[in-house]
Motif scaffolding. Structure first.
Motif, short mmCIF file in Angstrom:
data_model
loop_
_atom_site.label_atom_id
_atom_site.label_comp_id
_atom_site.label_asym_id
_atom_site.label_seq_id
_atom_site.Cartn_x
_atom_site.Cartn_y
_atom_site.Cartn_z
N SER B 148 0.83 -1.21 0.00
CA SER B 148 0.00 0.00 0.00
C SER B 148 0.87 1.26 0.00
O SER B 148 0.49 2.28 -0.59
N LEU B 149 2.03 1.21 0.64
CA LEU B 149 2.91 2.38 0.61
C LEU B 149 3.46 2.59 -0.80
O LEU B 149 3.57 3.73 -1.26
N TYR B 150 3.77 1.50 -1.49
CA TYR B 150 4.21 1.64 -2.89
C TYR B 150 3.06 2.11 -3.78
O TYR B 150 3.28 2.75 -4.80
N ALA B 151 1.82 1.80 -3.37
CA ALA B 151 0.67 2.32 -4.12
C ALA B 151 0.62 3.84 -3.98
O ALA B 151 0.37 4.55 -4.96
N LEU B 152 0.89 4.34 -2.78
CA LEU B 152 0.91 5.80 -2.57
C LEU B 152 2.02 6.43 -3.41
O LEU B 152 1.82 7.48 -4.04
N ILE B 153 3.18 5.77 -3.43
CA ILE B 153 4.32 6.28 -4.21
C ILE B 153 3.97 6.28 -5.71
O ILE B 153 4.24 7.24 -6.43
N THR B 154 3.34 5.18 -6.16
CA THR B 154 2.97 5.08 -7.58
C THR B 154 2.01 6.21 -7.97
O THR B 154 2.20 6.88 -9.00
N ARG B 256 8.78 12.04 4.88
CA ARG B 256 9.58 12.44 3.72
C ARG B 256 8.98 13.66 3.02
O ARG B 256 7.77 13.82 2.98
N GLU B 257 9.87 14.47 2.45
CA GLU B 257 9.39 15.66 1.73
C GLU B 257 8.79 15.27 0.40
O GLU B 257 7.83 15.87 -0.06
N SER B 258 9.38 14.26 -0.24
CA SER B 258 8.87 13.84 -1.55
C SER B 258 8.72 12.32 -1.57
O SER B 258 9.54 11.60 -1.02
N LEU B 259 7.65 11.85 -2.21
CA LEU B 259 7.47 10.40 -2.34
C LEU B 259 8.04 9.89 -3.66
O LEU B 259 8.14 8.70 -3.87
N THR B 260 8.40 10.81 -4.54
CA THR B 260 8.77 10.38 -5.89
C THR B 260 10.28 10.28 -6.09
O THR B 260 10.76 10.16 -7.21
N GLN B 261 11.02 10.37 -5.00
CA GLN B 261 12.46 10.16 -5.09
C GLN B 261 12.91 9.35 -3.88
O GLN B 261 12.50 9.66 -2.75
N ILE B 262 13.70 8.29 -4.10
CA ILE B 262 14.25 7.53 -2.99
C ILE B 262 15.63 8.12 -2.70
O ILE B 262 16.59 7.87 -3.42
N LYS B 263 15.68 8.92 -1.64
CA LYS B 263 16.89 9.69 -1.33
C LYS B 263 18.10 8.78 -1.08
O LYS B 263 19.22 9.09 -1.45
N SER B 264 17.85 7.62 -0.45
CA SER B 264 18.95 6.71 -0.15
C SER B 264 19.61 6.21 -1.43
O SER B 264 20.83 6.09 -1.51
N PHE B 305 20.22 7.15 -14.52
CA PHE B 305 20.19 6.64 -15.90
C PHE B 305 19.24 7.46 -16.76
O PHE B 305 19.43 7.59 -17.97
N PHE B 306 18.18 7.98 -16.13
CA PHE B 306 17.21 8.81 -16.85
C PHE B 306 16.83 10.00 -15.98
O PHE B 306 16.96 9.94 -14.76
N GLU B 307 16.36 11.08 -16.61
CA GLU B 307 15.93 12.26 -15.87
C GLU B 307 14.76 11.91 -14.97
O GLU B 307 13.97 11.02 -15.30
N LYS B 308 14.62 12.64 -13.85
CA LYS B 308 13.48 12.43 -12.97
C LYS B 308 12.17 12.64 -13.74
O LYS B 308 12.00 13.63 -14.46
N GLY B 309 11.27 11.66 -13.65
CA GLY B 309 9.99 11.75 -14.33
C GLY B 309 9.98 11.06 -15.69
O GLY B 309 8.92 10.85 -16.28
N GLU B 310 11.18 10.70 -16.19
CA GLU B 310 11.29 10.10 -17.53
C GLU B 310 11.34 8.57 -17.51
O GLU B 310 11.38 7.93 -18.56
#
Lengths: 129, 395
Positions: B148-154, B256-264, B305-310
């Motif tokens: 479910s957490l990955y669903a939120l991230i997706t 976390r500030e953003s869900l769309t980037q894994i900072k680690s 490998f690719f730009e964020k969002g790409e």
């Protein structure tokens, strides 16, 4: 479920507590002995705001045995009106009616139960205003 | 003074088939993998002085015993350490083994990853086990599961970057296509895009077919120092570990500030690339953590490998397919190979080492200079990034 753990955590789970730091003035969740921002232990208990809005949401159909009685249920990350963010179930609603930014309020509910005769775990959930 | 420690090499790999083996336990799987790695390295087992085991839960019995039993069955009486880092336990054990060699404490060690998840047949048990890779108290006990957490991230990625369901589904479609050629993979068949799109949603927008399966399997490596190789010049097929880095992010998504980037992942990758002195574009092949479709999309963006969002666009366009711009998960990834938590991080390294040795058969990537592995725990509280090079390269 583990009785000592439920006993130990019941106050912060039932009351939805965080801390307010007397040194740096920041509030944080969950309850802790030290401020995660400045490291001091000069902190006091702080009760989270009871209203907020949905930031992210989904639904859950596969879950642990103890929470399965409740499934499927809606789940989200809520930004409370004091700026603190928490994860919580959103109840008394249809998943299809949920929207980002929807206003919700905190309510006290059963979170998990250990079979028909076992322990019951309580905590906060959210319902639409 | 050498800031980075001694040079370390992989000289042997071993892997069991991944899948559901109701007739075998953790000891049996780990023993098969370790023996295979020793045979592959062509060394006397008495030269191995320590062993590192990566495992999250082994059997349904007490946890550390399979390590001792495995070593006994391999006729080895050496000290061992069991490392636990949730579903990144394999990469964590590898990292500890690497440190033990780089620091000069040992010259030859074994790393074994093993997991036996088909014992947990009762509904909800795996969800509870995975609950310990996220914030158990304030996510899991509140009702969240890893899925479910990955669903939120997706959903966050879809909202922010207009990533589509078709783009997401093209991740497992590609990985099953690759897995078809991997004899160790649990699933060796292609699955068409429609099957992913039409499957029942278990946590919207994640469908029944989107998850990597939690299965059984074991993987092993033999690692040695440069000094060991100097004393044993007959050893061939040595692959240098050019960097082994890990990093962290806060545990709970709500912190976390953003869900769309894994900072680690971002910080571990930056450290790893800086140490080798190369760019993400220098990587020809990578095994990344694709537990969910969004995990691979985040990984290929956060690794650079690719730009964020790409990531979604790139995958749908086929850029991550075998021998395209960059070959991502030629083994089939967690999705097609199967995901026995502790065995996964080491199986990823086995694949990259075999690719660099040119022994990957029908899934061989051509002209590889550098290969990379990426394994994370939970929603990214820990990330491990390793870079490997060709035989003649040094750190």
């Amino acid at each position: 479920m583990e009785p000592p753990k439920i006993w130990r955590e019941k106050r912060q789970k039932y009351l939805a507590l965080g801390i307010s730091c007397k040194k740096c003035g920041k509030r944080s969740f969950p309850l802790s002995e030290y401020c995660p921002y400045c490291g001091t232990n000069d902190v006091e208990e702080y009760r989270l705001a009871e209203t907020g809005k949905i930031l992210y949401f989904t639904n859950v159909s596969m879950t642990s045995d103890e929470m399965a009685f409740n499934a499927p249920y809606c789940l989200g990350i809520i930004e409370l009106n004091d700026g603190i963010k928490v994860t919580g179930q959103i109840i008394d609603c249809d998943y299809k009616d949920l929207r980002k930014g929807m206003e919700v309020k905190m309510v006290f509910r059963i979170l998990a139960r250990d079979g028909h005769e076992g322990l019951i775990k309580y905590g906060f959930k959210f319902t639409s205003m | 003074m050498r800031m980075n420690g001694r040079n370390v090499f992989v000289i042997g790999t071993g892997l069991t088939k991944f899948g559901e083996f109701y007739d075998r336990d953790s000891t049996s799987l780990a023993t098969e993998a370790l023996n295979a790695a020793i045979n592959d390295a062509k060394i006397d087992r008495s030269s191995i002085k320590s062993a590192y085991f990566g495992s999250m839960t082994s059997n349904s019995s007490p946890h550390s015993v399979f390590s001792s039993k495995c070593l006994r069955e391999c006729n080895m009486s050496i000290p061992y350490t069991r490392v636990e880092a949730g579903n990144a336990s394999g990469a964590a054990a590898f990292h500890q083994a690497y440190i033990s060699l780089a620091s000069g404490i040992y010259d030859c060690v074994a790393v074994i990853g093993s997991e036996k998840l088909s014992d947990f047949v009762k509904n909800g048990t795996i969800e509870k086990i995975l609950g310990s890779t996220i914030d158990y108290q304030w996510e899991y006990e509140i009702g969240a599961t890893l899925t479910s957490l990955y669903a939120l991230i997706t959903k966050a990625h879809m909202r922010e970057f207009h990533t589509t369901m078709e783009q997401l589904a093209s991740v497992p479609v590609k990985n099953h296509k690759n897995g078809k050629e991997n004899p160790h993979a649990q699933f060796r068949r292609e699955i068409p895009l429609d099957r992913f799109l039409s499957a029942k949603r278990i946590s919207d927008p994640i469908g029944r077919f989107d998850l990597a399966t939690h299965c059984d399997g074991s993987s092993a490596l033999i690692l040695v120092s440069e000094e060991y190789l100097e004393r044993n010049s007959e050893i061939k097929n040595k692959i240098p570990i050019l960097s082994s880095e890990h990093s962290t992010d806060v545990l709970a998504l709500h912190h976390r500030e953003s869900l769309t980037q894994i900072k680690s992942t971002v910080t571990a990758a930056k450290k790893a690339f800086a140490k080798v002195g190369i760019e993400p574009t220098d990587i020809a092949v990578a095994e990344v953590h694709d537990a969910f479709p969004i995990s691979e999309i985040l990984a290929i963006e956060d690794l650079g490998f690719f730009e964020k969002g790409e990531g979604g666009n790139a995958t749908e366009a086929g850029l991550t397919q075998l021998n395209n711009k960059i070959s991502i998960n030629p083994s089939g990834g967690l999705k097609a190979r199967g995901d026995p938590f502790g065995a996964t991080g080491i199986a990823q390294i086995v694949e990259i080492v075999e690719q660099l040795r040119g022994r990957a058969d029908k899934r061989q990537v051509s002209e590889i200079e550098y290969g990379l592995t990426h394994n994370i725990m939970g929603t990214g509280v820990l990330a491990y990034v390793n870079i490997f090079g060709q035989e003649e390269m040094k750190q």
